[in-house]
Design a protein around this motif. Structure first.
Motif, PDB file in Angstrom:
ATOM      1  N   MET A   1       0.841  -1.087   0.105  1.00 55.01           N
ATOM      2  CA  MET A   1       0.080   0.093   0.135  1.00 55.01           C
ATOM      3  C   MET A   1       0.929   1.160   0.064  1.00 55.01           C
ATOM      4  O   MET A   1       0.682   2.149   0.802  1.00 55.01           O
ATOM      5  CB  MET A   1      -0.833   0.010   1.256  1.00 55.01           C
ATOM      6  CG  MET A   1      -2.104  -1.016   1.041  1.00 55.01           C
ATOM      7  SD  MET A   1      -3.479  -0.056   2.154  1.00 55.01           S
ATOM      8  CE  MET A   1      -3.818  -1.592   3.120  1.00 55.01           C
ATOM      9  N   ASP A   2       1.983   1.223  -0.822  1.00 56.38           N
ATOM     10  CA  ASP A   2       2.673   2.363  -0.763  1.00 56.38           C
ATOM     11  C   ASP A   2       1.906   3.702  -1.390  1.00 56.38           C
ATOM     12  O   ASP A   2       2.551   4.656  -1.909  1.00 56.38           O
ATOM     13  CB  ASP A   2       4.182   2.026  -1.346  1.00 56.38           C
ATOM     14  CG  ASP A   2       4.111   1.138  -2.812  1.00 56.38           C
ATOM     15  OD1 ASP A   2       2.976   1.030  -3.147  1.00 56.38           O
ATOM     16  OD2 ASP A   2       5.017   0.952  -3.406  1.00 56.38           O
ATOM     17  N   ASP A   3       1.163   3.495  -2.288  1.00 63.07           N
ATOM     18  CA  ASP A   3       0.426   4.463  -3.051  1.00 63.07           C
ATOM     19  C   ASP A   3      -0.710   5.134  -2.259  1.00 63.07           C
ATOM     20  O   ASP A   3      -1.401   5.876  -2.795  1.00 63.07           O
ATOM     21  CB  ASP A   3      -0.131   3.998  -4.608  1.00 63.07           C
ATOM     22  CG  ASP A   3      -1.200   2.629  -4.436  1.00 63.07           C
ATOM     23  OD1 ASP A   3      -1.063   1.991  -3.265  1.00 63.07           O
ATOM     24  OD2 ASP A   3      -1.913   2.680  -5.318  1.00 63.07           O
ATOM     25  N   VAL A   4      -0.811   5.027  -0.918  1.00 66.16           N
ATOM     26  CA  VAL A   4      -1.787   5.663  -0.208  1.00 66.16           C
ATOM     27  C   VAL A   4      -1.225   6.662   0.621  1.00 66.16           C
ATOM     28  O   VAL A   4       0.084   6.541   1.140  1.00 66.16           O
ATOM     29  CB  VAL A   4      -2.366   4.294   0.821  1.00 66.16           C
ATOM     30  CG1 VAL A   4      -3.458   4.941   1.903  1.00 66.16           C
ATOM     31  CG2 VAL A   4      -2.864   3.358  -0.030  1.00 66.16           C
ATOM     32  N   ASN A   5      -1.782   7.877   0.690  1.00 64.91           N
ATOM     33  CA  ASN A   5      -1.269   8.882   1.392  1.00 64.91           C
ATOM     34  C   ASN A   5      -1.624   8.938   2.866  1.00 64.91           C
ATOM     35  O   ASN A   5      -2.452   7.957   3.423  1.00 64.91           O
ATOM     36  CB  ASN A   5      -1.632  10.337   0.648  1.00 64.91           C
ATOM     37  CG  ASN A   5      -3.095  10.594   0.760  1.00 64.91           C
ATOM     38  OD1 ASN A   5      -3.864  10.056   1.703  1.00 64.91           O
ATOM     39  ND2 ASN A   5      -3.601  11.349  -0.350  1.00 64.91           N
ATOM     40  N   PHE A   6      -1.295   9.723   3.672  1.00 70.53           N
ATOM     41  CA  PHE A   6      -1.499   9.624   5.033  1.00 70.53           C
ATOM     42  C   PHE A   6      -3.202   9.848   5.247  1.00 70.53           C
ATOM     43  O   PHE A   6      -3.385   8.986   6.350  1.00 70.53           O
ATOM     44  CB  PHE A   6      -0.730  11.215   5.549  1.00 70.53           C
ATOM     45  CG  PHE A   6      -1.368  11.319   7.178  1.00 70.53           C
ATOM     46  CD1 PHE A   6      -0.667  10.501   8.102  1.00 70.53           C
ATOM     47  CD2 PHE A   6      -2.409  12.169   7.484  1.00 70.53           C
ATOM     48  CE1 PHE A   6      -1.322  10.623   9.542  1.00 70.53           C
ATOM     49  CE2 PHE A   6      -2.526  12.439   8.780  1.00 70.53           C
ATOM     50  CZ  PHE A   6      -1.980  11.693   9.770  1.00 70.53           C
ATOM     51  N   ARG A   7      -3.707  10.711   4.577  1.00 73.72           N
ATOM     52  CA  ARG A   7      -5.377  10.683   5.067  1.00 73.72           C
ATOM     53  C   ARG A   7      -5.897   9.466   4.477  1.00 73.72           C
ATOM     54  O   ARG A   7      -6.843   9.144   5.367  1.00 73.72           O
ATOM     55  CB  ARG A   7      -5.615  12.017   4.331  1.00 73.72           C
ATOM     56  CG  ARG A   7      -5.508  13.372   5.029  1.00 73.72           C
ATOM     57  CD  ARG A   7      -6.207  14.209   4.396  1.00 73.72           C
ATOM     58  NE  ARG A   7      -5.777  15.579   5.018  1.00 73.72           N
ATOM     59  CZ  ARG A   7      -6.327  16.487   5.754  1.00 73.72           C
ATOM     60  NH1 ARG A   7      -7.757  15.960   6.066  1.00 73.72           N
ATOM     61  NH2 ARG A   7      -6.194  17.547   6.106  1.00 73.72           N
TER      62      ARG A   7
ATOM     63  N   LYS B   1     -11.935   4.247  -3.270  1.00 70.67           N
ATOM     64  CA  LYS B   1     -12.865   3.698  -4.172  1.00 70.67           C
ATOM     65  C   LYS B   1     -12.424   3.475  -5.528  1.00 70.67           C
ATOM     66  O   LYS B   1     -12.283   2.250  -5.901  1.00 70.67           O
ATOM     67  CB  LYS B   1     -14.408   4.466  -4.054  1.00 70.67           C
ATOM     68  CG  LYS B   1     -15.375   3.663  -4.388  1.00 70.67           C
ATOM     69  CD  LYS B   1     -16.326   3.258  -3.486  1.00 70.67           C
ATOM     70  CE  LYS B   1     -17.593   2.533  -3.933  1.00 70.67           C
ATOM     71  NZ  LYS B   1     -17.314   1.513  -4.396  1.00 70.67           N
ATOM     72  N   ARG B   2     -11.734   4.399  -5.962  1.00 66.36           N
ATOM     73  CA  ARG B   2     -11.069   4.491  -7.252  1.00 66.36           C
ATOM     74  C   ARG B   2      -9.978   3.350  -7.270  1.00 66.36           C
ATOM     75  O   ARG B   2      -9.673   2.543  -8.203  1.00 66.36           O
ATOM     76  CB  ARG B   2     -10.713   5.786  -7.690  1.00 66.36           C
ATOM     77  CG  ARG B   2     -10.510   5.833  -9.362  1.00 66.36           C
ATOM     78  CD  ARG B   2      -9.802   7.134  -9.701  1.00 66.36           C
ATOM     79  NE  ARG B   2     -10.862   8.307  -9.339  1.00 66.36           N
ATOM     80  CZ  ARG B   2     -10.434   9.301  -8.531  1.00 66.36           C
ATOM     81  NH1 ARG B   2      -9.215   9.605  -8.178  1.00 66.36           N
ATOM     82  NH2 ARG B   2     -11.232  10.255  -8.275  1.00 66.36           N
ATOM     83  N   LYS B   3      -9.415   3.310  -5.957  1.00 64.74           N
ATOM     84  CA  LYS B   3      -8.038   2.246  -6.028  1.00 64.74           C
ATOM     85  C   LYS B   3      -8.543   1.255  -5.564  1.00 64.74           C
ATOM     86  O   LYS B   3      -7.586   0.277  -5.506  1.00 64.74           O
ATOM     87  CB  LYS B   3      -7.333   2.737  -4.932  1.00 64.74           C
ATOM     88  CG  LYS B   3      -6.416   4.158  -5.536  1.00 64.74           C
ATOM     89  CD  LYS B   3      -5.416   4.856  -4.428  1.00 64.74           C
ATOM     90  CE  LYS B   3      -4.847   6.195  -4.778  1.00 64.74           C
ATOM     91  NZ  LYS B   3      -3.889   6.748  -3.645  1.00 64.74           N
ATOM     92  N   GLU B   4      -9.895   0.822  -5.394  1.00 65.95           N
ATOM     93  CA  GLU B   4     -10.729  -0.403  -5.155  1.00 65.95           C
ATOM     94  C   GLU B   4     -10.028  -0.970  -3.647  1.00 65.95           C
ATOM     95  O   GLU B   4      -9.679  -2.130  -3.369  1.00 65.95           O
ATOM     96  CB  GLU B   4     -10.342  -1.506  -6.154  1.00 65.95           C
ATOM     97  CG  GLU B   4     -11.027  -1.061  -7.339  1.00 65.95           C
ATOM     98  CD  GLU B   4     -10.908  -2.221  -8.354  1.00 65.95           C
ATOM     99  OE1 GLU B   4     -10.494  -3.104  -8.152  1.00 65.95           O
ATOM    100  OE2 GLU B   4     -11.626  -1.822  -9.557  1.00 65.95           O
ATOM    101  N   LEU B   5      -9.915   0.013  -2.548  1.00 63.93           N
ATOM    102  CA  LEU B   5      -9.433  -0.345  -1.598  1.00 63.93           C
ATOM    103  C   LEU B   5     -10.629  -0.253  -0.296  1.00 63.93           C
ATOM    104  O   LEU B   5     -10.145  -0.902   0.609  1.00 63.93           O
ATOM    105  CB  LEU B   5      -8.318   0.705  -0.791  1.00 63.93           C
ATOM    106  CG  LEU B   5      -6.998   0.762  -1.826  1.00 63.93           C
ATOM    107  CD1 LEU B   5      -5.877   1.604  -1.334  1.00 63.93           C
ATOM    108  CD2 LEU B   5      -6.339  -0.984  -1.708  1.00 63.93           C
ATOM    109  N   ILE B   6     -11.666   0.294  -0.692  1.00 71.15           N
ATOM    110  CA  ILE B   6     -12.807   0.014   0.208  1.00 71.15           C
ATOM    111  C   ILE B   6     -14.048  -0.101  -0.912  1.00 71.15           C
ATOM    112  O   ILE B   6     -13.891  -0.006  -1.849  1.00 71.15           O
ATOM    113  CB  ILE B   6     -12.867   1.449   0.756  1.00 71.15           C
ATOM    114  CG1 ILE B   6     -13.347   2.708  -0.475  1.00 71.15           C
ATOM    115  CG2 ILE B   6     -12.239   1.861   1.789  1.00 71.15           C
ATOM    116  CD1 ILE B   6     -13.766   3.855   0.544  1.00 71.15           C
TER     117      ILE B   6
END
Length: 108
Positions: free
Chosen positions: A1-7, A45-50
């Motif tokens: 999950m390195d493409d996920v920012n802090f928020r 949602k766009r990244k399909e993580l939720i």
């Protein structure tokens, strides 16, 4: 999950720790503005993580999605309640006619 920012990571951790939540519940939990929460949810949602696991009625009788961690298919949105829609549209027509007064009959 390195493409996920802090928020985005904060939202994912909240969903993992607490479980499915609405946009409003996330806003209260994280104490962020609603625009920030909406933007973060849209990106996740766009990244399909939720995904949307279900819908619940809010105080205004609108269906709001419950978001959960993890990808997959979203739950189906329930159909709108026709009785509520008819009552609301009748209210709007009556309100418009009251504002227009004697001219209401001419505006069909």
């Amino acid at each position: 999950m390195d493409d996920v920012n802090f928020r985005q990571n904060e939202v994912l951790q909240a969903l993992a720790m607490i479980g499915p939540m609405t946009n409003y519940e996330l806003q209260l939990h994280l104490d962020w503005p609603v625009k920030v929460i909406s933007s973060v949810l849209q990106n996740l949602k766009r990244k399909e993580l939720i995904r949307v696991v279900s819908y619940e009625l809010d105080r205004t009788s609108h269906y709001v999605p419950l978001y959960a961690e993890g990808g997959g298919a979203d739950a189906r949105r329930p159909p709108a309640k026709p009785a509520l829609n008819q009552a609301f549209s009748a209210y709007l027509v009556a309100k418009t006619h009251r504002k227009m007064g004697v001219w209401a009959g001419l505006m069909q």
